[in-house]
Write a protein that holds these residues in place. Structure first.
Motif, PDB file in Angstrom:
ATOM      1  N   GLY A   1      24.955  27.689  56.936  1.00 39.54           N
ATOM      2  CA  GLY A   1      25.909  26.856  57.059  1.00 39.54           C
ATOM      3  C   GLY A   1      26.495  26.623  55.771  1.00 39.54           C
ATOM      4  O   GLY A   1      27.247  25.466  55.434  1.00 39.54           O
TER       5      GLY A   1
ATOM      6  N   LYS B   1      34.573  33.400  53.230  1.00 41.31           N
ATOM      7  CA  LYS B   1      34.368  32.887  54.470  1.00 41.31           C
ATOM      8  C   LYS B   1      32.937  32.772  54.855  1.00 41.31           C
ATOM      9  O   LYS B   1      32.384  32.404  55.801  1.00 41.31           O
ATOM     10  CB  LYS B   1      35.112  33.616  55.764  1.00 41.31           C
ATOM     11  CG  LYS B   1      36.722  33.268  55.576  1.00 41.31           C
ATOM     12  CD  LYS B   1      37.257  34.077  56.929  1.00 41.31           C
ATOM     13  CE  LYS B   1      38.733  33.954  56.757  1.00 41.31           C
ATOM     14  NZ  LYS B   1      39.327  34.557  58.049  1.00 41.31           N
ATOM     15  N   THR B   2      32.098  33.580  54.040  1.00 36.71           N
ATOM     16  CA  THR B   2      30.657  33.859  54.288  1.00 36.71           C
ATOM     17  C   THR B   2      29.950  32.589  53.937  1.00 36.71           C
ATOM     18  O   THR B   2      30.177  31.957  53.061  1.00 36.71           O
ATOM     19  CB  THR B   2      30.186  34.997  53.460  1.00 36.71           C
ATOM     20  OG1 THR B   2      30.932  36.340  53.639  1.00 36.71           O
ATOM     21  CG2 THR B   2      28.868  35.400  53.686  1.00 36.71           C
ATOM     22  N   SER B   3      28.988  32.591  54.838  1.00 38.81           N
ATOM     23  CA  SER B   3      28.176  31.201  54.530  1.00 38.81           C
ATOM     24  C   SER B   3      26.710  31.681  55.054  1.00 38.81           C
ATOM     25  O   SER B   3      26.383  32.725  55.968  1.00 38.81           O
ATOM     26  CB  SER B   3      28.295  29.909  55.489  1.00 38.81           C
ATOM     27  OG  SER B   3      28.343  30.105  56.839  1.00 38.81           O
TER      28      SER B   3
ATOM     29  N   ASN C   1      28.180  27.606  51.825  1.00 38.14           N
ATOM     30  CA  ASN C   1      28.732  28.648  51.065  1.00 38.14           C
ATOM     31  C   ASN C   1      28.842  28.361  49.889  1.00 38.14           C
ATOM     32  O   ASN C   1      28.397  27.193  49.182  1.00 38.14           O
ATOM     33  CB  ASN C   1      30.022  28.788  51.657  1.00 38.14           C
ATOM     34  CG  ASN C   1      31.175  27.488  51.453  1.00 38.14           C
ATOM     35  OD1 ASN C   1      31.236  27.008  50.288  1.00 38.14           O
ATOM     36  ND2 ASN C   1      31.815  27.085  52.356  1.00 38.14           N
TER      37      ASN C   1
ATOM     38  N   TYR D   1      38.866  39.409  57.642  1.00 38.62           N
ATOM     39  CA  TYR D   1      37.778  38.801  57.193  1.00 38.62           C
ATOM     40  C   TYR D   1      37.683  38.713  55.710  1.00 38.62           C
ATOM     41  O   TYR D   1      37.591  40.107  55.278  1.00 38.62           O
ATOM     42  CB  TYR D   1      36.556  39.275  57.784  1.00 38.62           C
ATOM     43  CG  TYR D   1      35.409  38.686  57.554  1.00 38.62           C
ATOM     44  CD1 TYR D   1      34.956  37.353  58.161  1.00 38.62           C
ATOM     45  CD2 TYR D   1      34.466  39.095  56.436  1.00 38.62           C
ATOM     46  CE1 TYR D   1      33.660  36.756  57.865  1.00 38.62           C
ATOM     47  CE2 TYR D   1      33.160  38.503  56.393  1.00 38.62           C
ATOM     48  CZ  TYR D   1      32.926  37.279  56.918  1.00 38.62           C
ATOM     49  OH  TYR D   1      31.900  36.586  56.533  1.00 38.62           O
TER      50      TYR D   1
ATOM     51  N   THR E   1      23.734  34.086  58.718  1.00 40.53           N
ATOM     52  CA  THR E   1      24.975  34.207  58.176  1.00 40.53           C
ATOM     53  C   THR E   1      26.045  33.656  59.344  1.00 40.53           C
ATOM     54  O   THR E   1      25.724  33.483  60.304  1.00 40.53           O
ATOM     55  CB  THR E   1      25.509  35.631  57.499  1.00 40.53           C
ATOM     56  OG1 THR E   1      25.726  36.612  58.549  1.00 40.53           O
ATOM     57  CG2 THR E   1      24.509  36.301  56.613  1.00 40.53           C
ATOM     58  N   ASP E   2      27.164  33.651  58.864  1.00 39.94           N
ATOM     59  CA  ASP E   2      28.197  33.158  59.502  1.00 39.94           C
ATOM     60  C   ASP E   2      28.560  34.153  60.583  1.00 39.94           C
ATOM     61  O   ASP E   2      29.321  33.872  61.890  1.00 39.94           O
ATOM     62  CB  ASP E   2      29.607  32.589  58.654  1.00 39.94           C
ATOM     63  CG  ASP E   2      30.123  33.933  58.309  1.00 39.94           C
ATOM     64  OD1 ASP E   2      29.310  34.337  57.276  1.00 39.94           O
ATOM     65  OD2 ASP E   2      31.354  34.313  58.123  1.00 39.94           O
TER      66      ASP E   2
END
Length: 197
Positions: free
Chosen positions: A70, A65-67, A72, A61, A127-128
């Motif tokens: 939805g 990759k964080t959003s 980023n 991770y 967050t994702d």
């Protein structure tokens, strides 16, 4: 010699009374070959071993990759509007670089070539990894500490995670989680490009 004899007699009495357990020291018949018994992979300390094993498990991770909701920090304004709909307020600032600002209910987004910020105080934007404003800070810590395997900084009311990514230029990715009374109060994701304008 008399003193040594008295010590042996005293040890014999104590052992027979069960007060002292005899210690057996095994001496090898042949000298140990230290070079032959040294493992091919050597770790300086127990702490290093723990760190290497831990990071090996969580390297999958990354903060890129964080959003949030939805969205980023790599997205352009048009992509954001397509996902979230028309903002309450949208502005553009032109200078050395072009900076776009989008305001939604409890969500502020700033997008430019050198910096992108997503900041929310609204529990509708998760967050994702499913963390949202109002969650317990222990849940957020457990999730992100477990996935990332590190924490950059912990201050009063604020936890920050940071990673460096090298592409054409060096990029800092930051995830900031604010909290009060054990609950998440805000979540912010930031991308900073380290280069001259």
């Amino acid at each position: 010699m008399l003193i040594i004899h008295k010590i042996y007699v005293l040890m014999g009495i104590l052992i027979s009374l069960g007060a002292v357990s005899p210690v057996i020291i095994a001496v090898p018949k042949h000298p140990v070959d230290r070079i032959a018994t040294t493992p091919s992979f050597h770790v300086e300390s127990r702490r290093s071993t723990i760190s290497l094993n831990y990071f090996g498990q969580v390297a999958s991770y990354r903060l890129d990759k964080t959003s949030i909701g939805g969205i980023n920090v790599e997205m352009e304004p048009a992509q954001i509007v397509k996902i979230l709909g028309k903002p309450i307020k949208m502005s553009e600032k032109v200078g050395c670089i072009v900076e776009h600002s989008l305001i939604y209910d409890g969500l502020r987004i700033k997008v430019s070539e050198s910096e992108a910020i997503i900041h929310t105080t609204n529990s509708n934007y998760r967050t994702d990894l499913g963390i949202k404003v109002g969650d317990t800070i222990s849940k957020a810590e457990k999730m992100y500490d477990g996935k990332l395997g590190f924490r950059s900084k912990k201050q009063r009311g604020l936890i920050t995670y940071q990673q460096q990514v090298k592409r054409d230029s060096e990029i800092s990715l930051i995830l900031e989680i604010g909290h009060k009374n054990g609950r998440v109060t805000h979540i912010e994701h930031v991308r900073i490009v380290h280069e001259d304008c």
